[in-house]
Structures are given as structure tokens and as C-alpha cells.
Design a protein around this motif. Structure first.
Motif, PDB file in Angstrom:
ATOM      1  N   LYS A  65       0.917  -1.133  -0.082  1.00 38.11           N
ATOM      2  CA  LYS A  65      -0.301  -0.330  -0.002  1.00 38.11           C
ATOM      3  C   LYS A  65       0.715   1.458  -0.309  1.00 38.11           C
ATOM      4  O   LYS A  65       0.534   2.447  -0.231  1.00 38.11           O
ATOM      5  CB  LYS A  65      -0.703  -0.282   0.983  1.00 38.11           C
ATOM      6  CG  LYS A  65      -2.303  -0.890   0.885  1.00 38.11           C
ATOM      7  CD  LYS A  65      -2.715  -0.565   0.444  1.00 38.11           C
ATOM      8  CE  LYS A  65      -4.206  -1.592  -0.002  1.00 38.11           C
ATOM      9  NZ  LYS A  65      -4.961  -1.436  -0.842  1.00 38.11           N
ATOM     10  N   VAL A  66       1.937   1.185   0.709  1.00 42.48           N
ATOM     11  CA  VAL A  66       2.704   2.047   0.508  1.00 42.48           C
ATOM     12  C   VAL A  66       3.597   2.377  -0.618  1.00 42.48           C
ATOM     13  O   VAL A  66       5.491   2.901  -0.539  1.00 42.48           O
ATOM     14  CB  VAL A  66       3.466   2.694   2.397  1.00 42.48           C
ATOM     15  CG1 VAL A  66       2.378   2.629   3.479  1.00 42.48           C
ATOM     16  CG2 VAL A  66       4.493   1.551   1.821  1.00 42.48           C
ATOM     17  N   ALA A  67       3.935   1.287  -1.704  1.00 39.78           N
ATOM     18  CA  ALA A  67       4.965   1.118  -2.710  1.00 39.78           C
ATOM     19  C   ALA A  67       4.556   2.711  -3.645  1.00 39.78           C
ATOM     20  O   ALA A  67       5.284   3.000  -3.841  1.00 39.78           O
ATOM     21  CB  ALA A  67       4.363   0.239  -3.135  1.00 39.78           C
ATOM     22  N   ASN A  68       3.029   3.216  -4.097  1.00 42.94           N
ATOM     23  CA  ASN A  68       2.911   4.794  -4.564  1.00 42.94           C
ATOM     24  C   ASN A  68       1.946   5.044  -4.496  1.00 42.94           C
ATOM     25  O   ASN A  68       1.311   4.325  -3.812  1.00 42.94           O
ATOM     26  CB  ASN A  68       3.532   3.790  -6.009  1.00 42.94           C
ATOM     27  CG  ASN A  68       1.793   2.622  -6.221  1.00 42.94           C
ATOM     28  OD1 ASN A  68       1.010   2.753  -6.088  1.00 42.94           O
ATOM     29  ND2 ASN A  68       2.570   1.210  -6.799  1.00 42.94           N
ATOM     30  N   ALA A  69       1.659   6.222  -4.771  1.00 40.26           N
ATOM     31  CA  ALA A  69       0.520   6.568  -4.504  1.00 40.26           C
ATOM     32  C   ALA A  69      -0.655   6.524  -5.330  1.00 40.26           C
ATOM     33  O   ALA A  69      -1.559   6.266  -4.613  1.00 40.26           O
ATOM     34  CB  ALA A  69       0.731   8.112  -5.438  1.00 40.26           C
ATOM     35  N   ALA A  70      -0.518   5.993  -5.996  1.00 35.95           N
ATOM     36  CA  ALA A  70      -1.532   4.688  -6.604  1.00 35.95           C
ATOM     37  C   ALA A  70      -2.034   3.668  -5.458  1.00 35.95           C
ATOM     38  O   ALA A  70      -3.778   3.687  -5.605  1.00 35.95           O
ATOM     39  CB  ALA A  70      -1.521   4.147  -8.022  1.00 35.95           C
ATOM     40  N   SER A  71      -1.081   2.571  -5.269  1.00 37.39           N
ATOM     41  CA  SER A  71      -1.838   2.356  -4.217  1.00 37.39           C
ATOM     42  C   SER A  71      -1.753   2.638  -2.495  1.00 37.39           C
ATOM     43  O   SER A  71      -3.674   2.037  -2.134  1.00 37.39           O
ATOM     44  CB  SER A  71      -0.615   1.228  -3.893  1.00 37.39           C
ATOM     45  OG  SER A  71      -0.406   0.978  -4.832  1.00 37.39           O
ATOM     46  N   LYS A  74      -7.139   6.270  -0.147  1.00 43.97           N
ATOM     47  CA  LYS A  74      -7.340   7.676   1.282  1.00 43.97           C
ATOM     48  C   LYS A  74      -8.481   6.489   2.567  1.00 43.97           C
ATOM     49  O   LYS A  74      -7.858   6.842   3.616  1.00 43.97           O
ATOM     50  CB  LYS A  74      -8.356   7.849   0.678  1.00 43.97           C
ATOM     51  CG  LYS A  74      -8.504   9.170   0.083  1.00 43.97           C
ATOM     52  CD  LYS A  74      -9.754  10.243  -0.039  1.00 43.97           C
ATOM     53  CE  LYS A  74      -9.415  11.300  -1.297  1.00 43.97           C
ATOM     54  NZ  LYS A  74     -10.322  12.197  -1.604  1.00 43.97           N
ATOM     55  N   ARG A  75      -8.407   5.064   2.212  1.00 40.48           N
ATOM     56  CA  ARG A  75      -8.973   4.167   3.440  1.00 40.48           C
ATOM     57  C   ARG A  75      -8.175   3.768   3.662  1.00 40.48           C
ATOM     58  O   ARG A  75      -8.138   3.152   5.474  1.00 40.48           O
ATOM     59  CB  ARG A  75     -10.053   3.615   2.550  1.00 40.48           C
ATOM     60  CG  ARG A  75     -10.823   2.402   3.508  1.00 40.48           C
ATOM     61  CD  ARG A  75     -11.238   1.096   2.451  1.00 40.48           C
ATOM     62  NE  ARG A  75     -12.551   1.738   2.009  1.00 40.48           N
ATOM     63  CZ  ARG A  75     -13.589   0.890   1.417  1.00 40.48           C
ATOM     64  NH1 ARG A  75     -13.245  -0.449   1.047  1.00 40.48           N
ATOM     65  NH2 ARG A  75     -14.373   1.573   0.838  1.00 40.48           N
ATOM     66  N   PHE A  76      -6.536   4.020   3.440  1.00 39.19           N
ATOM     67  CA  PHE A  76      -5.365   2.846   3.589  1.00 39.19           C
ATOM     68  C   PHE A  76      -4.706   3.878   5.678  1.00 39.19           C
ATOM     69  O   PHE A  76      -4.520   3.622   5.566  1.00 39.19           O
ATOM     70  CB  PHE A  76      -4.681   2.495   2.738  1.00 39.19           C
ATOM     71  CG  PHE A  76      -3.370   2.397   3.573  1.00 39.19           C
ATOM     72  CD1 PHE A  76      -3.118   1.400   3.998  1.00 39.19           C
ATOM     73  CD2 PHE A  76      -2.513   3.294   3.154  1.00 39.19           C
ATOM     74  CE1 PHE A  76      -1.424   0.631   4.768  1.00 39.19           C
ATOM     75  CE2 PHE A  76      -1.056   3.144   3.578  1.00 39.19           C
ATOM     76  CZ  PHE A  76      -0.607   1.759   4.448  1.00 39.19           C
ATOM     77  N   LEU A  77      -5.339   5.351   4.653  1.00 39.03           N
ATOM     78  CA  LEU A  77      -4.333   6.305   5.116  1.00 39.03           C
ATOM     79  C   LEU A  77      -5.054   6.065   6.173  1.00 39.03           C
ATOM     80  O   LEU A  77      -4.720   6.604   7.504  1.00 39.03           O
ATOM     81  CB  LEU A  77      -4.141   7.449   4.164  1.00 39.03           C
ATOM     82  CG  LEU A  77      -3.730   7.671   3.586  1.00 39.03           C
ATOM     83  CD1 LEU A  77      -3.435   9.396   2.606  1.00 39.03           C
ATOM     84  CD2 LEU A  77      -2.098   7.126   3.884  1.00 39.03           C
ATOM     85  N   GLY A  78      -6.817   6.430   6.490  1.00 33.29           N
ATOM     86  CA  GLY A  78      -7.327   5.739   7.438  1.00 33.29           C
ATOM     87  C   GLY A  78      -7.011   4.805   8.321  1.00 33.29           C
ATOM     88  O   GLY A  78      -6.555   5.441   9.626  1.00 33.29           O
TER      89      GLY A  78
END
Length: 404
Positions: A65-71, A74-78
Motif C-alpha cells: 500500500k505504501v509502494a506508490n501513490a496509486a496504491s 484514502k481508506r488505507f491512510l485512515g
């Protein structure tokens, strides 16, 4: 087949995502070791063990999920920020003395990874929101705002916002560079096409014009049309080779490159190539001869000189007839620029210009001589009945430079 250039975008933020991936793994290990070496002070160590186990599984499972901006959605960040906030708020339950002693929280500096993900993904505004939530959680966990707590909160807040701002600038620079490279590639492709046109189409049109004129009759008319198309195409190619002006401007999403019209954006300090202003005057009946190098003049002087040439050509059409031929010769000297307009018309009878001025027709007096006089130059008209008319326009460079 000719090769075409293709612009390849390079992500300037990709190294930041790789660094964030490494940071999350290293800080996860650090948080586990920190607990292992100080587990004796925890009143409820099982809470810390359960949380750290969840944090480790979450960290390793979400590395893609933190490999690039597309992955990084917003749900992951939250969800990621929630894991960090829960760890901060669980610290007093695992360690009853956490509110009286300035010790590390359960996630420790792993929390900063969640905030940095916000900064890289959404810029400084997202980073400000995430770091503010972390700050509130730290203040609630401590129960009172100690100096060390405020110091850590302020450090995370400032660092995340600064990184978010740098990311926004990097993205804007990447878009600007990519757009500039696209324009450069398009310009090179246009120049290649112009060379091909010059080597093939223009030569064929010139040959048709010569053969048609030699054959006469309907072929002569075809040759005349081919000559007109040759001049029009040559003018189009010459004008198209003028590189567009590029203006970088800031928008809500960052800097972009915009193509602007030279005439709209040019100020009076930028010299103008007189050849570009005279090129549209050329045609099947008007031959333009010019130097190979740019003939640079101040914009006002160049425009007035081109307008005077236009007025002289208008006089050729009016007085010498629509079929009269004209020649424009541009000479670029060290101290002056000379443009000569000559035609093959019947010429002007002696005294005709004075008579025209007396009758109120001031075309030559105002449109030609007046323009040159304002520039500090001169316009000389030589006409011999039956041998055409020649107008010589001179603009001193000293005066033209002062017009800038």
C-alpha cells in the motif's frame, strides 16, 4: 522510417515511497525492541504484546500500500492512522506510569510513518490534519502538556508539513518538466516535417511553376497557382519554426507550462526579427529576399517599418495593377536597416506625388515617409516612367535602439 521522440515521465516522488516503506519496517522493529528491553515496567504487558503483534502484522501486510501513490488510498491512510492513534491511547492502560513519566508510547516513532504517508500522498494540508490528530492523541495520553510532549508534537507537526510542501513542489516541477519536454519533442517533430516538406513538396511546386510558365497556356495558370501555394507553404513553414514562448504559472494543482502568443506577451525590450513580419507579404507576385540571419529591431521600429513596406505594396497594386510584380530586398547593415521595394509597373510621372499631396491623397507622404520620419529614418522614392518604381526605406539602428 523516421524515429519519433516520446516523452517518458519520471516520478520524483517514487524514492519517497521507497524510503517510507523502509522507515515503517525499521520503526516497527524499533518499537518491538523498545518494549522487549523495558517490558518489566509495564503493569499490563499483554496489552502491549497484543497491540505490537497487530501493528507488526498490519505493517508487513500493507507494505504494497505504501509502494506508490496509486496504491496508497484514502481508506488505507485512515485505517493506518487509526492504528497509530489507538496505540498511543492504549499506552496508559499498558503502563500505569506513562502519564507521570515521559516515556515512549507503544507505537513510538512508528506513528510518524502514518503522518508521512499523508504528507507524501496529499501534500502539506493532509499532513497538517494527520499530525494535528496525532498531537491531540499524545496530549490525551499524557494527561498534561509536558515540555517533552509539546516538543515531540511540534517536531512531528512541522516536519510533516514541511515534507508535504516539498512533495507538492516536486510534483509541480515534474509536471512542468514533463510539459516542457512534450513541447520540445513536438517542436523537433515539426522541424523534421518542415525539412521533409522543404526537400520534397516545395521543390515539386517550384518545378511545376517553372515548367508551367515555360509551356504557357493553361499550364502557365497551373504554374502560377503552384507558385502561390509554394510561397504560402514556405511562409507557413517559416512561421511554424518560430519556437513558442513558454510561461510557467502557478495553479491550484501546481505549476504548469503554457504556450502564449509572442505578440501578446512580448515587451518593448525584446527585439523582433523583421523577417517574420515581412514573410506574410511574400506571394506569387511578390518576391522577398532577406539575409540568412535574423534582422533584429525594437518592436515599435520593426512594426512601423513592416507597415511602411505594406503601404508601398498597396501602392503597387493600386497604381501598377493587380498583375504587377514586386520585389522586397532586406539589407542588414551595422548602422542601419534598409528595405527596398521595387515593382515593374509603368512608373510615376514627374510631379505626380506633389499633385497627389495637393489633392489631399497622402498615402506616400504619411503612410511611408511619415512612419520612417518618426523612426529617425528616411524614405526615398525613385521612379522612371516605363521602368517601374523603387522605394528605399532606411532605419538607423541608433534610433531604432532608442525606441525600445
Amino acid at each position: 522510417m523516421a524515429k519519433r521522440e516520446r516523452v517518458v515521465r519520471m516520478s520524483v516522488e517514487q524514492p519517497l515511497w521507497r524510503a517510507l516503506t523502509g522507515y515503517r519496517v525499521l520503526t516497527m522493529i524499533y518499537a518491538v525492541l523498545l518494549f522487549a528491553f523495558s517490558r518489566d515496567r509495564y503493569e499490563r504487558p499483554w496489552i502491549a504484546v497484543v497491540y505490537l503483534a497487530v501493528m507488526c502484522v498490519w505493517t508487513l501486510a500493507t507494505l504494497p500500500k505504501v509502494a506508490n501513490a496509486a496504491s496508497c488510498t484514502k481508506r488505507f491512510l485512515g485505517a493506518d492512522l487509526t492504528v497509530a492513534l489507538v496505540g498511543i491511547l492504549l499506552t496508559p492502560l499498558a503502563d500505569a506510569h506513562a502519564q507521570t513519566v515521559d516515556g515512549p508510547t507503544l507505537p513510538s516513532i512508528w506513528t510518524a510513518g502514518s503522518v508521512l504517508a499523508y504528507a507524501i500522498k496529499g501534500g502539506w494540508r493532509w499532513a497538517g490534519v494527520a499530525s494535528s490528530l496525532v498531537a491531540v492523541a499524545n496530549l490525551v495520553e499524557r494527561g498534561h502538556p509536558s515540555r517533552d510532549t509539546l516538543h515531540n508534537v511540534l517536531l512531528v507537526w512541522v516536519a510533516s508539513i514541511a515534507i508535504g510542501y516539498v512533495v507538492e513542489v516536486a510534483r509541480a516541477s515534474e509536471r512542468t518538466l514533463a510539459r516542457a519536454l512534450e513541447i520540445e519533442a513536438a517542436t523537433r517533430e515539426r522541424e523534421r516535417l518542415a525539412r521533409d516538406i522543404h526537400d520534397s513538396v516545395l521543390q515539386v511546386l517550384a518545378m511545376v511553376q517553372r515548367r508551367g510558365t515555360a509551356l504557357g497556356g493553361e499550364a502557365a495558370e497551373l504554374g502560377r497557382m503552384a507558385g502561390e501555394q509554394e510561397v504560402a507553404l514556405r511562409t507557413l513553414v517559416a512561421g511554424g519554426l518560430s519556437r513558442p514562448s513558454l510561461v510557467s504559472e502557478d495553479e491550484s494543482e501546481g505549476a504548469v507550462v503554457r504556450v502564449v502568443d509572442e505578440d501578446d506577451e512580448r515587451d518593448d525590450d525584446t527585439p523582433v526579427d523583421l523577417r517574420l513580419l515581412l514573410a506574410p507579404r511574400a506571394g506569387a507576385l511578390v518576391t522577398l529576399s532577406e539575409p540568412g540571419a535574423p534582422v533584429l529591431l525594437a518592436p515599435p521600429a520593426a512594426r512601423e517599418l513592416a507597415a511602411a513596406v505594406g503601404a508601398a505594396l498597396d501602392n503597387v497594386r493600386v497604381h501598377a495593377g493587380e498583375d504587377a510584380r514586386a520585389w522586397i530586398l532586406v539589407e542588414d547593415w551595422t548602422d542601419e536597416v534598409i528595405v527596398t521595394v521595387r515593382d515593374d509597373g509603368p512608373g510615376i510621372p514627374e510631379g505626380r506625388l506633389a499633385q497627389a499631396e495637393g489633392e489631399g491623397r497622402m498615402g506616400v507622404a504619411l503612410s511611408i515617409r511619415g512612419r520612417l520620419r518618426d523612426l529617425g529614418g528616411s524614405a526615398e522614392l525613385i521612379s522612371v516612367p516605363g521602368q517601374g518604381t523603387e522605394v528605399e526605406l532606411k532605419v538607423p539602428r541608433g534610433k531604432a535602439e532608442q525606441e525600445r
